[in-house]
Write an enzyme that holds these catalytic residues in place. Structure first.
Site, PDB file in Angstrom:
ATOM      1  N   GLU A   1     -54.490  -8.574 -23.971  1.00  0.00           N
ATOM      2  CA  GLU A   1     -54.575 -10.033 -24.069  1.00  0.00           C
ATOM      3  C   GLU A   1     -53.698 -10.738 -23.030  1.00  0.00           C
ATOM      4  O   GLU A   1     -52.528 -10.413 -22.843  1.00  0.00           O
ATOM      5  CB  GLU A   1     -54.143 -10.468 -25.475  1.00  0.00           C
ATOM      6  CG  GLU A   1     -54.282 -11.971 -25.688  1.00  0.00           C
ATOM      7  CD  GLU A   1     -53.854 -12.384 -27.091  1.00  0.00           C
ATOM      8  OE1 GLU A   1     -53.988 -11.567 -28.020  1.00  0.00           O
ATOM      9  OE2 GLU A   1     -53.385 -13.524 -27.238  1.00  0.00           O
TER      10      GLU A   1
ATOM     11  N   ARG B   1     -47.462 -12.024 -18.083  1.00  0.00           N
ATOM     12  CA  ARG B   1     -48.528 -11.032 -18.223  1.00  0.00           C
ATOM     13  C   ARG B   1     -49.427 -11.014 -16.989  1.00  0.00           C
ATOM     14  O   ARG B   1     -50.012  -9.992 -16.649  1.00  0.00           O
ATOM     15  CB  ARG B   1     -49.335 -11.292 -19.500  1.00  0.00           C
ATOM     16  CG  ARG B   1     -48.503 -10.967 -20.736  1.00  0.00           C
ATOM     17  CD  ARG B   1     -49.283 -11.032 -22.025  1.00  0.00           C
ATOM     18  NE  ARG B   1     -48.418 -10.617 -23.124  1.00  0.00           N
ATOM     19  CZ  ARG B   1     -48.800 -10.549 -24.405  1.00  0.00           C
ATOM     20  NH1 ARG B   1     -50.041 -10.879 -24.734  1.00  0.00           N
ATOM     21  NH2 ARG B   1     -47.962 -10.156 -25.329  1.00  0.00           N
TER      22      ARG B   1
ATOM     23  N   SER C   1     -55.457 -16.900 -24.940  1.00  0.00           N
ATOM     24  CA  SER C   1     -56.175 -17.144 -26.179  1.00  0.00           C
ATOM     25  C   SER C   1     -56.519 -18.619 -26.201  1.00  0.00           C
ATOM     26  O   SER C   1     -55.643 -19.453 -25.997  1.00  0.00           O
ATOM     27  CB  SER C   1     -55.287 -16.770 -27.367  1.00  0.00           C
ATOM     28  OG  SER C   1     -55.990 -16.940 -28.571  1.00  0.00           O
TER      29      SER C   1
ATOM     30  N   ARG D   1     -43.959  -8.014 -23.843  1.00  0.00           N
ATOM     31  CA  ARG D   1     -43.556  -8.802 -25.015  1.00  0.00           C
ATOM     32  C   ARG D   1     -42.081  -9.175 -24.882  1.00  0.00           C
ATOM     33  O   ARG D   1     -41.210  -8.326 -25.014  1.00  0.00           O
ATOM     34  CB  ARG D   1     -43.793  -7.983 -26.283  1.00  0.00           C
ATOM     35  CG  ARG D   1     -43.639  -8.760 -27.575  1.00  0.00           C
ATOM     36  CD  ARG D   1     -43.934  -7.889 -28.784  1.00  0.00           C
ATOM     37  NE  ARG D   1     -45.315  -7.421 -28.828  1.00  0.00           N
ATOM     38  CZ  ARG D   1     -46.340  -8.141 -29.286  1.00  0.00           C
ATOM     39  NH1 ARG D   1     -46.119  -9.344 -29.775  1.00  0.00           N
ATOM     40  NH2 ARG D   1     -47.565  -7.661 -29.273  1.00  0.00           N
TER      41      ARG D   1
ATOM     42  N   ARG E   1     -39.608 -16.743 -28.256  1.00  0.00           N
ATOM     43  CA  ARG E   1     -40.056 -16.177 -29.522  1.00  0.00           C
ATOM     44  C   ARG E   1     -39.119 -15.054 -29.958  1.00  0.00           C
ATOM     45  O   ARG E   1     -38.725 -14.219 -29.145  1.00  0.00           O
ATOM     46  CB  ARG E   1     -41.490 -15.630 -29.378  1.00  0.00           C
ATOM     47  CG  ARG E   1     -42.463 -16.721 -28.974  1.00  0.00           C
ATOM     48  CD  ARG E   1     -43.893 -16.213 -28.910  1.00  0.00           C
ATOM     49  NE  ARG E   1     -44.759 -17.302 -28.469  1.00  0.00           N
ATOM     50  CZ  ARG E   1     -46.068 -17.190 -28.275  1.00  0.00           C
ATOM     51  NH1 ARG E   1     -46.659 -16.028 -28.515  1.00  0.00           N
ATOM     52  NH2 ARG E   1     -46.776 -18.223 -27.868  1.00  0.00           N
TER      53      ARG E   1
END
Length: 431
Positions: free
Chosen positions: A352, A393, A355, A280, A265
């Site tokens: 988070e 994560r 999801s 991130r 990303r």
RNA sequence: GGAGAGGUGGCCGAGUCGGCCGAAGGCAGCCGCCUGCUAAGCGGUUACAGGGGCAAAACCUCUGUCCCGGGUUCGAAUCCCGGCCUCUCCGCCA
């Protein structure tokens, strides 16, 4: 995308449902364009019927040796009119399509109302954050001190938001991924797939990544631009596009797929955000979960998918909470969705790590996956996806939650078999 | 990268001097009949999408679809152009 028929038949209901999510303003225009399209279709199809009958007659006349030039000339004009109208239909079709892809999915009635993530609803908590007898450190400090994490060299050979993992750090990343895959395939009924990490533009369009998120994607440079390939931002792209254009027998549903892939990303527009550590990244590993179901199954499959992701954290003995997204925060394609947030002792909050969403028929229609019931016509499947979990994560969560006063880190029991029995990561001897 | 072959319905496979082809035939599936036993015979039937009619379903009707896009023509699976994909052989290569 939504069913055009639903918008045509119940425009007011759709507008109301999208009030918090946005996109309601597009509904009226779609309805207008749709009416225009159907008027044009009626007209052009009548002309085509006329032409087909006349052509038939001309053929017969010619076989009898009769002259038909007058009729031919008349049909030439009809043909021109048809060509014009066909062009208009095509233009309206494209306009409708362009509008339709901008309309978000309608939230399920059970989704809590709300404008933003602040109104998301905590559903449950599991585990108790550990009481540290010292000030817990963030993962980047622990990782660098233990010689597991090397951000400086990652910047040198690539750029910021990349990482190098060393020795036991790299091993821990691999252990986490393999632990998750084993859990989902052995105990949760998922089939493991290995998929392309580069996909074509059509796949990105059908999975809703393009055109909206173009600036978030890495892509290849090709002499022929139409052959550009895009690096997947999640394995969901490859997995959910897998059955595009297919009709699956109902008895083969639900399909439960999992895949371990890196995700790429650009993180455009996040300058300065989460710059510390590896929270991130431009490249990170994720074990993805995807389900393809009938409409009747999808909401209970969503609950079990969340439970499957939670189970990873339970076995790792990491405290977490589950949050349901409200109508204003549920994703563009989602009808209903949950986030799982893991405890971060250094930050003193949950962040988070997964999801899970039910896209309902929205995703199935976009990639065109249908199922054929034993009796009856093929219908679009419901599709779901979730992270099970983000590996990087998870690594963060392990380091931070399992740290000791001396800077060492205990390996969660569930991971030890994947670490050759290693129970503890310790500071390497100073050379 | 070089050379060649090909893309037709769930599958196989006809169909190329354009019309009577949504498309023969076979297989498979479904319905019925017959027969009777580790299977055969007979008849019928079976694509998808969109529009209109209908409150809706059934049903009727129209349009489109023989890889995709464009062209020629009154009319194209059939002719022309472009593209995509697959297969075979050679070269290269983890």
């Amino acid at each position: 995308m939504l069913d055009l028929r639903l918008i045509r038949e119940q425009p007011d209901a759709v507008e109301r449902a999208l009030a918090d999510k946005g996109g309601a303003a597009l509904i009226r225009e779609i309805v207008a364009r749709d009416g225009e399209r159907r008027r044009l279709l009626t007209e052009v199809e009548e002309l085509k019927a006329l032409r087909n009958r006349a052509s038939e007659a001309i053929g017969q006349a010619k076989r009898r040796g009769e002259d038909a030039t007058a009729e031919q000339a008349r049909m030439r004009e009809v043909g021109e009119r048809i060509a014009t109208l066909d062009g208009e239909v095509k233009a309206v079709d494209e306009a409708i399509q362009a509008l339709l892809v901008q309309v978000p999915n309608v939230p399920h009635p059970s989704v809590p109302p709300g404008k933003s993530d602040e109104e998301n609803v905590e559903v449950r908590r599991w585990g108790t954050p550990r009481a540290f007898g010292f000030a817990p450190k963030p993962h980047e400090e622990l990782g660098e001190a233990l010689g597991l994490l090397d951000l400086a060299r990652a910047v040198k050979i690539a750029k910021a938001r990349f990482a190098v993992l060393w020795g036991p750090g790299a091993r821990l990343e691999r252990a986490l991924a393999q632990f998750m895959l084993d859990l989902h395939t052995r105990e949760h009924g998922y089939t493991e797939l290995w998929v392309p990490h580069l996909v074509n533009a059509e796949t990105m369009l059908k999975t809703g990544q393009l055109p909206k998120f173009e600036e978030q994607l890495f892509k290849t440079v090709e002499a022929d631009e139409s052959r550009t390939l895009y690096l997947i931002p999640t394995a969901e792209v490859s997995l959910s596009a897998l059955h595009g254009g297919e009709v699956l027998p109902e008895r083969t549903l639900p399909r439960r797929y999992t895949a371990f892939t890196p995700c790429y990303r650009r993180e455009a527009g996040t300058y300065g955000k989460d710059m510390k550590g590896i929270y991130r990244q431009h490249q990170f590993d994720k074990v993805e979960l995807v389900k393809i179901t009938t409409p009747e199954q999808s909401y209970e499959e969503l609950e079990s998918m969340v439970a499957n992701a939670e189970e990873v954290l339970r076995r790792l003995e990491l405290p977490y909470r589950v949050v349901e997204r409200c109508t204003g925060d549920v994703g563009f394609s989602a009808a209903k969705g949950y986030d799982i947030e893991v405890w971060r002792p250094a930050a003193g909050k949950y962040t988070e790590i997964s999801s899970c969403s039910n896209y309902a028929d929205f995703g199935g229609r976009r990639v065109d996956v249908r199922y054929k019931p034993e009796r009856g016509k093929a219908e679009h499947c419901h599709t779901l996806n979730g992270s099970g979990l983000a590996v990087g994560r998870s690594l963060i969560a392990v380091l931070e939650n399992y740290q000791e006063a001396d800077g060492s880190v205990t390996i969660p029991r569930a991971l030890r078999p994947y670490m050759d029995g290693l129970a503890r990561l310790t500071r390497p001897p100073t050379p």
